[in-house]
Design a protein around this motif. Structure first.
Motif, mmCIF file in Angstrom:
data_model
loop_
_atom_site.group_PDB
_atom_site.id
_atom_site.type_symbol
_atom_site.label_atom_id
_atom_site.label_comp_id
_atom_site.label_asym_id
_atom_site.label_seq_id
_atom_site.Cartn_x
_atom_site.Cartn_y
_atom_site.Cartn_z
ATOM 1 N N ALA A 147 -10.535 -7.308 -7.142
ATOM 2 C CA ALA A 147 -10.232 -6.242 -6.191
ATOM 3 C C ALA A 147 -10.222 -4.896 -6.908
ATOM 4 O O ALA A 147 -9.743 -4.780 -8.037
ATOM 5 C CB ALA A 147 -8.892 -6.489 -5.519
ATOM 6 N N HIS A 148 -10.744 -3.871 -6.247
ATOM 7 C CA HIS A 148 -10.775 -2.519 -6.796
ATOM 8 C C HIS A 148 -9.839 -1.646 -5.976
ATOM 9 O O HIS A 148 -10.013 -1.502 -4.760
ATOM 10 C CB HIS A 148 -12.192 -1.947 -6.742
ATOM 11 N N GLY A 149 -8.839 -1.063 -6.608
ATOM 12 C CA GLY A 149 -7.934 -0.171 -5.900
ATOM 13 C C GLY A 149 -6.543 -0.216 -6.482
ATOM 14 O O GLY A 149 -6.336 -0.576 -7.639
ATOM 15 N N GLY A 150 -5.567 0.158 -5.674
ATOM 16 C CA GLY A 150 -4.179 0.226 -6.105
ATOM 17 C C GLY A 150 -3.430 1.186 -5.213
ATOM 18 O O GLY A 150 -3.876 1.523 -4.111
ATOM 19 N N GLU A 151 -2.295 1.649 -5.707
ATOM 20 C CA GLU A 151 -1.465 2.587 -4.945
ATOM 21 C C GLU A 151 -1.364 3.885 -5.724
ATOM 22 O O GLU A 151 -0.947 3.894 -6.885
ATOM 23 C CB GLU A 151 -0.071 2.016 -4.698
ATOM 24 N N LEU A 152 -1.758 4.988 -5.082
ATOM 25 C CA LEU A 152 -1.683 6.296 -5.721
ATOM 26 C C LEU A 152 -0.217 6.707 -5.891
ATOM 27 O O LEU A 152 0.586 6.552 -4.973
ATOM 28 C CB LEU A 152 -2.425 7.338 -4.889
ATOM 29 N N TRP A 160 2.736 8.306 -3.807
ATOM 30 C CA TRP A 160 2.324 9.696 -3.652
ATOM 31 C C TRP A 160 2.464 10.153 -2.199
ATOM 32 O O TRP A 160 2.064 9.467 -1.262
ATOM 33 C CB TRP A 160 0.876 9.840 -4.100
ATOM 34 N N ASP A 161 3.038 11.346 -2.029
ATOM 35 C CA ASP A 161 3.128 11.973 -0.718
ATOM 36 C C ASP A 161 1.913 12.883 -0.563
ATOM 37 O O ASP A 161 1.829 13.941 -1.197
ATOM 38 C CB ASP A 161 4.427 12.778 -0.609
ATOM 39 N N GLU A 162 0.967 12.483 0.284
ATOM 40 C CA GLU A 162 -0.271 13.248 0.447
ATOM 41 C C GLU A 162 -0.059 14.595 1.125
ATOM 42 O O GLU A 162 -0.931 15.468 1.062
ATOM 43 C CB GLU A 162 -1.275 12.415 1.256
ATOM 44 N N GLY A 163 1.084 14.783 1.780
ATOM 45 C CA GLY A 163 1.346 16.022 2.500
ATOM 46 C C GLY A 163 1.228 15.792 3.993
ATOM 47 O O GLY A 163 0.309 15.100 4.457
#
Length: 349
Positions: A147-152, A160-163
């Motif tokens: 799997a490719h990915g994760g949690e920012l 992470w709070d993207e706003g």
């Protein structure tokens, strides 16, 4: 949305991430799974999505089938009530036999069989003209790459709070797979065996948070796969990202992409030429040809009464990279601006 670690820290995936996550308090918290599988030899395939909007009290389900004669089967539901522990809604369910390795998908419910996918520009009229038929889909899915990915993460190591208003895909992974199964629509039956991709996201999701993206997932076989993405982000910057998988070389990040898309007179993508450079400095040229396509809409009412909407073109696509031919989807998401234009097309992508 870049999970290579270039711009933000990334929490690596753990086996528990293949299951549902605790519901967060944000009103637009979403946990969704998407899978597509294509049997290129027969020209048959489909994609399926479950979304859980626990804090809004409803689920989301979409099932879409592309049949060899050009017909499209489509079902959408937004059932009330969410079981946060299950990836299931509206007759569609995902089941995990072994995290990140073996999964199953079952859809048992109605399906509208349309002569052309473009009729979904007006789904109500299309569904009234083509009453639903009973449908059952059973697929067994086996991953062929990690799997490719994760949690920012933020700089403080927390999610992470993207706003506000920019939430889209804080935690996400893609994973190429192979699969086989059976499709029944009314008295018609097909068996299929092919390749595809699993996509899983969790965290707040607002479909209109970004102006547009272009997503190109294709699994050519057990030994060669790609998932490439071009995104116009909310701050106006352009993100190129994705991965390639080539046998024993494992997952390789892609950081540079160029894209030339082709459209018909109605603004529907008909194909593309894509060039990318991976982190090893190797160059790849990918050609795509649209075989069948459906437009999907997401609409949100704003506080001032205006309607904010997006259109996602889901295109069954034949890919070519060098001598390899593969099948996958190409997903073109466009946010409609105040002038009614599809922003990505207007920007030349």
């Amino acid at each position: 949305m870049d999970y290579s670690g270039r711009y933000r820290p990334v929490r690596p995936l753990v086996p528990a991430d293949d299951y549902n996550h605790p519901v967060e308090p944000h009103p637009f918290f979403n946990e969704s799974r998407y899978v597509h599988l294509v049997d290129g030899a027969q020209g048959i395939g489909g994609w399926f999505r479950v979304g859980q909007r626990a804090n809004q009290g409803h689920g989301e389900m979409t099932a879409c089938l592309y049949l060899p004669d050009g017909r499209v089967g489509f079902a959408f539901a937004r059932p009330q009530g969410v079981d946060p522990a299950r990836a299931a809604a509206g007759g569609l369910r995902f089941e995990i036999d072994e995290p990140f390795r073996r999964r199953r998908l079952v859809y048992d419910g109605p399906l509208h069989l349309l002569p052309r996918g473009h009729l979904l520009e007006d789904p109500r009229t299309a569904f009234q003209a083509h009453p639903a038929r009973p449908c059952r889909v059973e697929l067994a899915l086996t991953s062929v790459i990690p799997a490719h990915g994760g949690e920012l993460l933020g700089d403080d190591g927390q999610p992470w709070d993207e706003g506000e208003g920019r939430h889209f895909a804080r935690a996400h992974y893609d994973q190429s797979l192979r699969g086989e199964g059976r499709i029944t629509i009314g008295d018609e039956h097909w068996t299929l065996r092919g390749h595809g991709l699993m996509d899983h996201s969790w965290g707040p999701r607002i479909w209109q948070a970004i102006p547009w993206y272009r997503w190109f997932p294709c699994t050519f076989g057990d030994d060669f796969a790609m998932c490439l993405l071009v995104v116009r982000q909310a701050d106006g910057s352009l993100l190129h990202t994705g991965f390639l998988y080539e046998g024993g070389a494992g997952l390789v990040h892609v950081h540079t992409l160029s894209l030339a898309s082709r459209y018909d007179a109605h603004g529907y993508p008909t194909g593309f030429s894509l060039r990318c450079t991976d982190e090893r400095g190797r160059h790849h040229v990918i050609e795509g040809e649209t075989v069948n396509a459906v437009p999907c809409r997401h609409v949100r009412k704003l506080d001032d009464g205006r309607t904010d909407r997006t259109r996602i073109m889901e295109s069954l696509t034949r890919y070519r990279c060098g001598e390899r031919i593969g099948w996958g989807l190409a997903e073109y998401m466009d946010h409609v601006d105040a002038q009614g234009r599809f922003e990505g097309i207007a920007a030349g992508w």
